[in-house]
Design a protein around this motif. Sequence first.
Motif, short mmCIF file in Angstrom:
data_model
loop_
_atom_site.label_atom_id
_atom_site.label_comp_id
_atom_site.label_asym_id
_atom_site.label_seq_id
_atom_site.Cartn_x
_atom_site.Cartn_y
_atom_site.Cartn_z
N PHE A 529 0.75 -1.07 0.22
CA PHE A 529 0.18 -0.20 0.32
C PHE A 529 0.58 1.39 -0.53
CE2 PHE A 529 1.88 0.46 4.45
CZ PHE A 529 0.47 1.36 4.98
N ASP A 530 0.66 2.82 0.04
CA ASP A 530 0.84 3.29 -0.27
C ASP A 530 0.76 4.68 0.81
OD1 ASP A 530 1.71 3.18 -2.89
OD2 ASP A 530 0.25 3.61 -4.23
N HIS A 531 1.64 4.92 1.55
CA HIS A 531 1.49 5.32 2.81
C HIS A 531 2.40 6.73 2.51
CE1 HIS A 531 1.23 7.51 6.70
NE2 HIS A 531 0.31 6.17 6.92
N PRO A 532 2.33 8.33 2.61
CA PRO A 532 3.55 9.32 3.09
C PRO A 532 4.34 9.28 3.67
CG PRO A 532 1.34 9.86 3.80
CD PRO A 532 0.65 8.67 3.26
N THR A 533 3.71 8.12 4.54
CA THR A 533 5.21 7.99 5.86
C THR A 533 6.34 7.06 4.81
OG1 THR A 533 4.30 8.66 7.82
CG2 THR A 533 6.48 7.73 7.49
N PHE A 534 6.20 6.03 3.65
CA PHE A 534 7.28 5.15 3.64
C PHE A 534 7.29 5.56 1.88
CE2 PHE A 534 4.01 3.29 7.10
CZ PHE A 534 5.81 2.99 7.73
N ILE A 535 8.49 5.00 1.89
CA ILE A 535 8.84 4.97 0.22
C ILE A 535 7.66 4.27 -0.73
CG2 ILE A 535 11.04 4.66 -1.64
CD1 ILE A 535 12.72 4.66 1.39
N GLU A 536 7.46 4.39 -1.72
CA GLU A 536 6.19 4.64 -2.57
C GLU A 536 7.07 2.64 -2.42
OE1 GLU A 536 4.15 5.15 -6.55
OE2 GLU A 536 5.91 6.47 -5.64
N ILE A 556 3.84 -1.50 7.48
CA ILE A 556 5.47 -1.44 7.74
C ILE A 556 5.77 -1.25 6.50
CG2 ILE A 556 5.09 -4.24 6.81
CD1 ILE A 556 7.76 -4.74 8.82
N GLY A 557 7.31 -0.68 6.80
CA GLY A 557 7.95 0.22 5.84
C GLY A 557 9.17 1.05 6.01
N GLU A 558 9.81 0.99 4.90
CA GLU A 558 10.75 1.70 4.84
C GLU A 558 10.46 3.18 5.05
OE1 GLU A 558 14.22 0.58 1.96
OE2 GLU A 558 13.61 -1.02 2.35
N VAL A 559 10.83 3.85 6.11
CA VAL A 559 10.31 5.45 5.95
C VAL A 559 11.42 5.89 4.63
CG1 VAL A 559 10.61 7.92 7.90
CG2 VAL A 559 10.72 4.81 8.67
N HIS A 560 10.38 6.85 4.24
CA HIS A 560 10.97 7.97 3.64
C HIS A 560 12.08 8.98 3.93
CE1 HIS A 560 10.16 10.93 -0.24
NE2 HIS A 560 9.28 10.19 -0.96
N PRO A 561 12.78 9.20 2.57
CA PRO A 561 14.10 10.02 3.36
C PRO A 561 13.91 11.82 3.38
CG PRO A 561 14.47 9.07 1.04
CD PRO A 561 13.26 8.95 1.56
N GLU A 562 12.59 12.26 2.92
CA GLU A 562 11.42 12.83 3.28
C GLU A 562 11.34 13.31 4.68
OE1 GLU A 562 8.93 15.71 0.20
OE2 GLU A 562 10.64 14.92 -1.08
N VAL A 563 10.99 12.40 5.53
CA VAL A 563 10.86 11.95 6.64
C VAL A 563 11.50 12.30 7.42
CG1 VAL A 563 9.32 10.77 8.55
CG2 VAL A 563 8.34 11.06 5.41
N LEU A 564 12.72 11.36 7.24
CA LEU A 564 14.03 11.17 8.16
C LEU A 564 14.90 12.78 7.79
CD1 LEU A 564 15.67 8.04 6.27
CD2 LEU A 564 13.76 8.00 8.31
N THR A 565 15.11 13.68 6.49
CA THR A 565 15.04 14.72 6.64
C THR A 565 13.94 15.64 8.07
OG1 THR A 565 15.68 14.40 4.53
CG2 THR A 565 15.93 16.67 5.49
N ARG A 566 13.59 16.07 7.84
CA ARG A 566 12.40 16.81 8.89
C ARG A 566 12.82 16.45 10.36
NH1 ARG A 566 9.73 20.74 8.40
NH2 ARG A 566 8.34 21.01 6.03
N TRP A 567 13.39 14.71 10.37
CA TRP A 567 13.84 14.24 12.09
C TRP A 567 14.94 14.56 12.39
CZ3 TRP A 567 9.43 14.08 15.64
CH2 TRP A 567 8.69 13.76 15.54
N GLU A 568 16.17 14.62 11.25
CA GLU A 568 17.16 14.58 11.24
C GLU A 568 17.70 13.43 11.82
OE1 GLU A 568 18.68 18.20 14.05
OE2 GLU A 568 17.97 19.96 13.14
N ILE A 569 17.37 12.93 11.29
CA ILE A 569 18.41 11.45 10.54
C ILE A 569 18.58 10.85 9.33
CG2 ILE A 569 17.12 8.62 11.22
CD1 ILE A 569 14.66 9.44 12.41
#
Length: 585
Positions: A529-536, A556-569
């Motif tokens: 499924f598609d979810h904005p938190t995760f990589i498509e 479950i999924g791999e967190v999107h790079p833009e979300v990681l950037t927001r959290w400084e991960i």
Amino acid sequence: MPTIEVNRTDLESLLGEPLDESRLLSLLPLVKGEIKEWDERDLKIELNDSNRPDLWSPEGIARQIRIHRSGGAARQIRIHSKGRLQTAPYPFFTQEAAQKITVSKSVSAIRPYLGGFLVRGLTISEQVLTQLIQSQEKLADIFGQKRKTVSIGLYPLHKITFPVRYDTADPETTAFIPLGTDRKMSLSEILKEHPKGIAFAGILKGHVNYPILIDANDQILSFPPIINSRGTGEVKVSDTDLLVEVTGTNLRMVMLAVNIFACNLFDRGGIIEPLIIEFPEETNFGTTVKMPYAEGIKPFSKTVQVALIQFEKGLGEAISLDTAQRFLVSYGYNVSTEERSLTVQLPPYRDDLMHPVDVVEDFAISRGYETFVPTLPSQATIGSQSASSRQSARLVSAMIGFGFEEVISNLLSSHEEQSDWMGKPNHVNRPEGRIVAIENPMTERYAVPRSWILPSLLRVEGKSSKAYYPHRLFEVGEVVRLNPSGKGCETALHLAGVIAYAEAKFSDLHAVVFTLFHTLGFAVKMQSFDHPTFIEGRAGALFIDKGGVAIEIGMIGEVHPEVLTRWEIGVPTVAFEIEVGALGH
């Protein structure tokens, strides 16, 4: 909780009575305080209420005790026509202002709000200066979130020429000698080299220009919220007249800090002179605001209506209208009565009413908890763990067995963290997007209860970059969401986990989750499924079978790079979250 250091002689002077340890112990419940250390000269008092910044000083403690000791009579007037009792305001709230500070529009995107006042005729002794600095630091660090939302500056008035302006300046070309040094430094150098600049530089991160306070002779008074000028912003013993200014990102918090500090200095014998603050744009209190502020376009302190039945429900006994009014007035409230209810208003140095229960609590404190007769339980029961607690314990044990570390986070969060930083999940289709808003939050940082746990784990991960990788974190905790109908809200128990390291991938967590469900006795299926938190293409919804019906239980999924950037991960991260309640007990 705030702990303040108090000179015993100073507190006795403010209270107007001598103190021994037993007498102080009998008075401190009025301020939710307790003695942490006692000796003949100095003592430490811990205040068990983080919502009453007006109490975080010897002046505030003494004020609350004095008002109660007099039953409110020492500072009370009665308006017979309305049957209203109110605490007389400090006189400076109704005085006119002669001087002005102008706020430039250029600070709007950085630190938009400023307030302040003048105090005259108060000789600054070493003891008074120590207490002023303590109050300044407590308000800025705790109430002001380490100067992020509120910071306070004190200045010797004889060195300042009005009108003063609050403006911005180029950090490379603007320079002055800051407190604690004898060298002229640019604003940029202060942030890189001065201890206060290094400590608080993050507040101004991302801004091109920085705020400064300047007088009519173009003297730099300070670099808010970092440091004062040594030439015009150093208060010394024997000074008599001061300028007090407060800057911040929340106008109401700035005004409350101004009101508290003004009352403190008035209680020490100072003469308070209000200032006119001219804002470049309309605020909730107008464009031209006189501070300290009590009444104007609208009252600073809101009114709350409390029915007598709420006192009975909260305290377990019937309370008469006269009794409720009398003890609330003796605690500093302004009170008017109707047939079966009271309308109450706090003095302008308080802004902590969120619910009628807060009024009931203050009544109980004012009357004294010792006056309530305890009732013994009428039935004997044997306690045991609830089914949900047993389920939580099983999940915690399993996750620790998989090599994860447990995190325990706050239930309260911000809309920014729950939605914006997570890719803004669609509130129509996803339960984590049905965010419940708190009607009257104290700060934006804690304005919503969390609707899912992943933001809490990503916040921890974002602060853990110096810990050895890989990171394997999990949390079992409650979430709160709007019902699908949009009416009311529901609480649910969730489990979430993350794995973060340079080579983190979907399969790392896929194996953990499927093994977890097998341990719990469930067969789990996954559907892309598609979810904005995760990589498509790298996220899946999790389902279990209940009575022949596939029930979605998590994701479950791999967190999107833009979300990681927001959290400084800075490393790839995989995550999952499931609703524990759907598993049954």
